[in-house]
Design a protein around this motif. Structure first.
Motif, PDB file in Angstrom:
ATOM      1  N   VAL A  64      46.175  20.464  37.673  1.00  0.00           N
ATOM      2  CA  VAL A  64      44.950  20.280  36.876  1.00  0.00           C
ATOM      3  C   VAL A  64      43.836  19.718  37.739  1.00  0.00           C
ATOM      4  O   VAL A  64      42.676  20.191  37.705  1.00  0.00           O
ATOM      5  N   TYR A  65      44.143  18.689  38.525  1.00  0.00           N
ATOM      6  CA  TYR A  65      43.115  18.111  39.390  1.00  0.00           C
ATOM      7  C   TYR A  65      42.647  19.105  40.459  1.00  0.00           C
ATOM      8  O   TYR A  65      41.483  19.114  40.862  1.00  0.00           O
ATOM      9  N   SER A  94      42.498  17.374  24.139  1.00  0.00           N
ATOM     10  CA  SER A  94      41.334  16.504  24.347  1.00  0.00           C
ATOM     11  C   SER A  94      41.610  15.123  23.779  1.00  0.00           C
ATOM     12  O   SER A  94      42.522  14.930  22.967  1.00  0.00           O
ATOM     13  N   ASP A  95      40.818  14.173  24.213  1.00  0.00           N
ATOM     14  CA  ASP A  95      41.032  12.781  23.812  1.00  0.00           C
ATOM     15  C   ASP A  95      40.934  12.602  22.307  1.00  0.00           C
ATOM     16  O   ASP A  95      41.646  11.787  21.717  1.00  0.00           O
ATOM     17  N   VAL A 145      47.145  11.244  31.807  1.00  0.00           N
ATOM     18  CA  VAL A 145      45.706  11.365  31.521  1.00  0.00           C
ATOM     19  C   VAL A 145      45.042  12.089  32.698  1.00  0.00           C
ATOM     20  O   VAL A 145      45.178  11.649  33.847  1.00  0.00           O
ATOM     21  N   VAL A 146      44.391  13.220  32.373  1.00  0.00           N
ATOM     22  CA  VAL A 146      43.708  14.014  33.419  1.00  0.00           C
ATOM     23  C   VAL A 146      42.273  14.295  32.971  1.00  0.00           C
ATOM     24  O   VAL A 146      41.902  14.059  31.812  1.00  0.00           O
ATOM     25  N   GLU A 151      35.827  15.803  31.551  1.00  0.00           N
ATOM     26  CA  GLU A 151      36.215  15.252  30.255  1.00  0.00           C
ATOM     27  C   GLU A 151      37.713  14.861  30.282  1.00  0.00           C
ATOM     28  O   GLU A 151      38.533  15.571  30.856  1.00  0.00           O
ATOM     29  N   PRO A 152      38.044  13.748  29.580  1.00  0.00           N
ATOM     30  CA  PRO A 152      39.443  13.296  29.570  1.00  0.00           C
ATOM     31  C   PRO A 152      40.311  14.182  28.675  1.00  0.00           C
ATOM     32  O   PRO A 152      39.921  14.529  27.559  1.00  0.00           O
TER      33      PRO A 152
END
Length: 485
Positions: A64-65, A94-95, A145-146, A151-152
């Motif tokens: 993802v990163y 999403s958060d 958490v990515v 956006e988180p």
């Protein structure tokens, strides 16, 4: 009688006890092994699942990163490839839980609820970047958490525990089947082993029963596997031999005692009848006949006394009362009692006695020992009618010896001369009347004193009976009882 029956009812067969013991032990071992195996396998499989799930989650996090700027569709394909490779399900949520794109299509997930749950878990874990937890009863999950396009998001990866449950069930089934087979084999093998172990015990028991029935020819000695059974068989074989000897001696004793009692009793009855019918009015004949009755009565009395003395000594009723006394002077007194033989029958009793030799023993019983040994030498000495009595110091002991010049004792009879009613195979005159118990009383008395004794003999050259008396710690003067005798 009822108690004996109760005890017999409670007793169990040794083979049955061993079989039950081995079988129960085998069942316990198999059960413990099955439980431990299932527990360990489940634990290992669970640890493996957590490791692979974490590895898959960490790989997806790095992906993802690395590819967050290539677009959601392409990122989704990357994550899908990883999830297929590890066999897991993954979501990016999403958060706020409103947006999510699963790697695989799913319409059954409540992403908002999942996001709330993850938020609480991360808060509880002090903001750690990744967590592993159980999601319900059938799943295990990894979350991190990515950020995607700044956006988180929560990366949520799950794996089903169903496969582990299926594996556990399969292991349990296999364990049950294996355990059942092992238990059956354990029952069979333990049965054979118990019979193999108890077989020599049963054989020895049956032979012991034969011995108890009076069969003394039974042979206990065999090459058994177990050392303990071999030792037991040797002990029983020795006991059988000793019991056989004792039984033979008992029969001989009864026969000899019966004969020795019968002869004087017959004489007493005969001479009493003669007094009554013939010599009642003849003083000379009456005196001769009554003297025979008195002599035979004395013979009976001596026999009874010897039997009682022997019984008392062997049973321990007549205890040993030790005193310190002058053995040299005491021996002279014993020898003097045979003086009538030198005057009337031409016997020669030569004494070689060292003076003032003291010992500690039961004076009265040792006197009987010395008298019996000298009397035995008188009865068995040669035609020269010579006996030698010696008493001398020998190291830390005092050696007593009485030597005759008779025909000696055959080697095969040396071990039996101390038996009750032993009779030599050689004919001889018996100037000293005895009961046949003299040497048996000697042996029993000296055994009770723990004194060493024995006989040296050579056929044709006579015999030497000897006794070693202890020297007391301090030589003392004769006690008052000895002075008055």
């Amino acid at each position: 009688m009822a108690e004996k029956r109760k005890k017999r009812f409670k007793s169990k067969n040794l083979s049955l006890i061993l079989w039950l013991t081995f079988s129960v032990f085998a069942v316990i071992v198999i059960a413990v092994y099955a439980v431990v195996q299932n527990t360990v396998m489940n634990q290992r499989y669970r640890e493996k699942m957590i490791f692979e799930l974490r590895e898959a989650g960490m790989t997806m996090t790095d992906t993802v990163y690395k590819y967050s700027g290539v677009g959601e569709q392409l990122l989704g394909w990357y994550l899908l490839d990883i999830s297929n490779r590890y066999g897991v399900t993954a979501y990016l949520i999403s958060d706020d839980g409103n947006r999510a794109f699963p790697v695989v299509e799913s319409t059954n997930e409540n992403f908002a609820q999942i996001a709330d749950g993850l938020r609480e878990k991360f808060s509880a874990n002090e903001g750690k970047g990744e967590i592993v937890f159980e999601s319900g009863d059938a799943e295990i999950a990894f979350a991190s958490v990515v950020k995607v396009n700044g956006e988180p998001y929560y990366l949520y990866v799950t794996d089903s525990l169903q496969s582990m449950g299926e594996l556990a069930g399969d292991l349990q089934m296999r364990s049950l089947i294996t355990g059942a087979v092992a238990i059956v084999l354990a029952f069979v093998v333990s049965g054979f082993v118990s019979m193999f172990i108890t077989k020599p015990v049963v054989e020895v028991t049956e032979k012991a029963k034969e011995l108890a029935r009076g069969n003394y020819d039974v042979n206990f000695k065999e090459d058994y596997v177990y050392t303990e059974i071999c030792e037991l068989s040797d002990a029983l074989d020795y006991a059988s031999s000793e019991i056989s000897k004792a039984d033979k001696m008992q029969k001989e004793l009864i026969a000899n005692v019966s004969h020795d009692f019968k002869t004087p009793l017959t004489m007493i009855k005969a001479y009493a009848s003669m007094i009554q019918e013939i010599s009642g009015n003849d003083p000379e004949k009456r005196n001769k006949h009554t003297q025979v009755i008195i002599d035979e009565s004395d013979r009976l009395t001596a026999l009874v006394n010897d039997l009682l003395d022997l019984s008392k000594i062997r049973s321990g009723i007549d205890e040993i009362k030790r005193t310190v006394f002058n053995l040299s002077e005491y021996l002279y007194r014993i020898v003097d009692r045979f003086g009538y033989l030198t005057l009337t029958q031409g016997y020669t009793i030569q004494t070689e006695v060292e003076e003032n030799l003291y010992t500690s023993a039961d004076r009265e019983k040792i006197g009987q020992v010395l008298y019996n040994l000298i009397g035995n030498a008188v009865n068995y000495t040669g035609e020269d009618k010579k006996i030698t009595v010696r008493l001398f110091s020998k190291g830390k002991t005092i050696r007593f010896e009485v030597v005759d010049t008779g025909k000696g004792i055959k080697p095969e009879e040396l071990d039996t001369i101390w038996d009750r009613y032993y009779r030599s195979s050689e004919m001889h005159k018996r100037p000293v009347r005895g009961t046949g118990l003299g040497l048996s009383i000697v042996k029993t008395t000296l055994d009770k004193h723990h004194f060493r004794f024995g006989v040296l003999s050579e056929v044709g050259k006579g015999s030497c009976f000897w006794v070693d008396f202890p020297v007391p710690p301090e030589q003392t003067e004769p006690n008052e009882q000895e002075k008055t005798q």
